[in-house]
Scaffold this motif. Structure first.
Motif, PDB file in Angstrom:
ATOM      1  N   SER A   7       0.840  -1.188   0.000  1.00  0.00           N
ATOM      2  CA  SER A   7       0.000   0.000   0.000  1.00  0.00           C
ATOM      3  C   SER A   7       0.879   1.243   0.000  1.00  0.00           C
ATOM      4  CB  SER A   7      -0.941   0.011   1.208  1.00  0.00           C
ATOM      5  OG  SER A   7      -0.211   0.058   2.421  1.00  0.00           O
ATOM      6  N   GLY A  10       0.719   5.908  -5.357  1.00  0.00           N
ATOM      7  CA  GLY A  10      -0.137   6.979  -5.816  1.00  0.00           C
ATOM      8  C   GLY A  10       0.545   7.826  -6.865  1.00  0.00           C
ATOM      9  N   LEU A  18       6.998   9.532  -1.455  1.00  0.00           N
ATOM     10  CA  LEU A  18       5.953   8.588  -1.090  1.00  0.00           C
ATOM     11  C   LEU A  18       6.543   7.585  -0.115  1.00  0.00           C
ATOM     12  CD1 LEU A  18       4.222   7.666  -4.487  1.00  0.00           C
ATOM     13  CD2 LEU A  18       3.167   8.901  -2.593  1.00  0.00           C
ATOM     14  N   THR A 114       1.528  -2.103  -5.618  1.00  0.00           N
ATOM     15  CA  THR A 114       0.955  -0.770  -5.493  1.00  0.00           C
ATOM     16  C   THR A 114       1.570   0.126  -6.562  1.00  0.00           C
ATOM     17  OG1 THR A 114       0.490   1.048  -3.939  1.00  0.00           O
ATOM     18  CG2 THR A 114       2.647  -0.023  -3.751  1.00  0.00           C
TER      19      THR A 114
END
Length: 120
Positions: A7, A10, A18, A114
């Motif tokens: 997770s 993005g 990130l 992810t």
């Protein structure tokens, strides 16, 4: 097999940061490491970073040295990847997996990963 859930991915602008997280379904052992891998469209999956659970020693691909930091929380069976100074070439699906040090072969099941997308 160990199940992993990634997770934290993005969209981010070049130069941004990130933090990815990877939660394992069960505890790993001292003879294992946890690694991050990534795969860009049309390319092979490549090694990014790993951390030995016992010693805490870390290893990084040359392409991310000085920008990425891998860490772990043994109690939570979780490994993190702090990514700074992101570049468009970092765009990929990021996966984590347990690695048996003796063979350097991932032993867990590959999850969905992810997505990390870095725009210029």
């Amino acid at each position: 097999q160990v199940q992993l859930v990634e997770s934290g991915g993005g969209l981010v602008q070049a130069g941004g940061s990130l933090r990815l997280s990877c939660a394992a379904s069960e505890r790993t052992f001292n003879n294992h490491a946890m690694g991050w891998f990534r795969q860009a469209p049309g390319k092979e999956r490549e090694f990014v970073a790993r951390i030995n659970w016992s010693s805490g020693r870390t290893y990084y691909a040359d392409s991310v040295k000085g920008r990425f930091t891998i860490s772990r929380d043994n109690a939570k069976n979780t490994v993190y990847l702090q990514m700074n100074s992101l570049k468009p070439e970092d765009t990929a699906v990021y996966y984590c997996n347990a690695i048996r040090i003796a063979t350097m072969i991932p032993v867990g099941s590959w999850g969905q990963g992810t997505q990390v997308t870095v725009s210029s």
